[in-house]
Write a protein that holds these residues in place. Structure first.
Motif, PDB file in Angstrom:
ATOM      1  N   LEU A   1       0.834  -1.209   0.000  1.00 27.13           N
ATOM      2  CA  LEU A   1       0.000   0.000   0.000  1.00 27.13           C
ATOM      3  C   LEU A   1       0.870   1.261   0.000  1.00 27.13           C
ATOM      4  O   LEU A   1       0.553   2.248  -0.673  1.00 27.13           O
ATOM      5  CB  LEU A   1      -0.919   0.003   1.224  1.00 27.13           C
ATOM      6  CG  LEU A   1      -2.194  -0.841   1.156  1.00 27.13           C
ATOM      7  CD1 LEU A   1      -2.984  -0.704   2.447  1.00 27.13           C
ATOM      8  CD2 LEU A   1      -3.066  -0.444  -0.038  1.00 27.13           C
TER       9      LEU A   1
ATOM     10  N   LYS B   1      -6.039  -1.788  -2.369  1.00 27.78           N
ATOM     11  CA  LYS B   1      -6.075  -2.708  -1.238  1.00 27.78           C
ATOM     12  C   LYS B   1      -6.248  -4.152  -1.704  1.00 27.78           C
ATOM     13  O   LYS B   1      -5.665  -5.072  -1.129  1.00 27.78           O
ATOM     14  CB  LYS B   1      -7.204  -2.301  -0.281  1.00 27.78           C
ATOM     15  CG  LYS B   1      -6.966  -0.946   0.384  1.00 27.78           C
ATOM     16  CD  LYS B   1      -8.148  -0.492   1.221  1.00 27.78           C
ATOM     17  CE  LYS B   1      -7.868   0.870   1.849  1.00 27.78           C
ATOM     18  NZ  LYS B   1      -9.010   1.385   2.645  1.00 27.78           N
TER      19      LYS B   1
ATOM     20  N   THR C   1      -9.697  -6.991   1.733  1.00 29.09           N
ATOM     21  CA  THR C   1     -10.671  -6.019   1.232  1.00 29.09           C
ATOM     22  C   THR C   1     -11.993  -6.101   1.998  1.00 29.09           C
ATOM     23  O   THR C   1     -12.621  -5.065   2.258  1.00 29.09           O
ATOM     24  CB  THR C   1     -10.941  -6.221  -0.276  1.00 29.09           C
ATOM     25  OG1 THR C   1     -11.278  -7.588  -0.532  1.00 29.09           O
ATOM     26  CG2 THR C   1      -9.730  -5.847  -1.095  1.00 29.09           C
TER      27      THR C   1
ATOM     28  N   GLU D   1     -11.349  -4.296   5.259  1.00 29.08           N
ATOM     29  CA  GLU D   1     -11.224  -2.847   5.065  1.00 29.08           C
ATOM     30  C   GLU D   1     -12.586  -2.199   4.822  1.00 29.08           C
ATOM     31  O   GLU D   1     -12.914  -1.170   5.409  1.00 29.08           O
ATOM     32  CB  GLU D   1     -10.287  -2.551   3.890  1.00 29.08           C
ATOM     33  CG  GLU D   1      -8.846  -2.973   4.089  1.00 29.08           C
ATOM     34  CD  GLU D   1      -8.061  -2.017   4.969  1.00 29.08           C
ATOM     35  OE1 GLU D   1      -8.672  -1.168   5.649  1.00 29.08           O
ATOM     36  OE2 GLU D   1      -6.822  -2.124   4.967  1.00 29.08           O
TER      37      GLU D   1
END
Length: 287
Positions: free
Chosen positions: A87, A102, A189, A192
């Motif tokens: 990232l 991501k 993901t 997140e």
């Protein structure tokens, strides 16, 4: 996951600690899962749990734990550090970090960890089913097993080396790469997206527990058939499934067989992954 300060060393340490916590929680469930996936005869989850319990708590449910604990340290250390480092790399070319960054970082982390995870899972899976078979034959589930080896870990490693050499430790690498690259992308993901959504609704340290649990659930639900094929390949030397070809295994066991052990896997994924992310976030925030 907060990206304000990225410290690769801390990421590795915190990831390693959270990995050990998660693995200790999930391992008994994982033993049942691997045995169900690798069983040559139809058996219910309850029957497998009962048979494993008859072998004893440690010898049954926690057989082969040492290797996965080491693996959990390495796996999560690499996952979190490579994910965050990737990232950071994206930030140098695009300050607007979005979901695609991501997802790609998660895929990179999963790909990276596969090469270390494969030999560790090979030893783990073979130890988890070792009580189900004797040389040249398959035991009935629940039949007791004895061993004359003082160190089952070094014994299993030596047997693998004797049979296939160094390259033999990477048996099952292809399905592991597929499972980890796609699965870890989904894992990160999902976490997140959910944690960001929950933080906007009601900020709380407990949001990482919910997000982590659902991330683990999504990972296992999406990649379980691949994991079943991987388990069958890696336990073939113990239980002799007759083939290590992924397509042949899938055809032989059928759709239902590909999902054998799914229920207990989904159950174990909730607390294990909740604690992995929660402990990681807690350590990162306070240390």
């Amino acid at each position: 996951m907060k990206q304000d300060e990225v410290n690769p060393v801390k990421d590795m340490i915190f990831g390693a600690i959270s990995g050990v916590i998660g693995k200790t929680i999930e391992f008994p469930f994982d033993t049942i899962k691997v045995r169900l996936q690798s069983s040559l005869v139809p058996i219910s989850t309850f029957q497998m749990i009962k048979a494993t319990y008859n072998e004893g708590i440690i010898k049954g449910f926690y057989q082969g734990l040492k290797a996965p604990l080491i693996g959990a340290c390495l796996e999560n250390a690499i996952l979190f550090s490579s994910y965050n480092s990737c990232l950071e790399m994206f930030k140098t070319v695009d300050r607007d970090i979005g979901l695609r960054h991501k997802a790609l970082s998660g895929a990179f982390a999963g790909f990276s960890v596969s090469f270390i995870l494969t030999p560790i899972e090979l030893v783990k899976c073979q130890l988890q089913v070792s009580n189900l078979a004797t040389p040249g034959s398959v035991k009935k589930v629940g039949e007791s097993a004895t061993t004359s080896t003082k160190n089952i870990y070094s014994s299993m490693i030596w047997k693998i080396y004797q049979k296939d050499g160094v390259s033999g430790f990477w048996k099952g690498l292809s399905p592991t790469l597929l499972r980890e690259t796609i699965g870890t992308m989904i894992w990160f993901t999902t976490y997140e997206v959910l944690s960001e959504y929950l933080d906007k609704k009601r900020p709380s340290e407990l949001n990482s527990l919910v997000s982590g649990a659902l991330a683990g659930l999504t990972f296992n639900l999406s990649m379980f058939p691949v994991d079943t094929i991987k388990s069958n390949i890696q336990t073939n030397d113990i239980l002799d499934h007759g083939t290590t070809n992924s397509f042949e295994i899938a055809r032989k066991i059928g759709i239902r067989g590909l999902y054998s052990g799914l229920t207990i896997t989904l159950i174990r994924s909730l607390p294990a992954n909740a604690m992995i992310f929660y402990s990681y976030e807690l350590l990162k925030k306070n240390l």
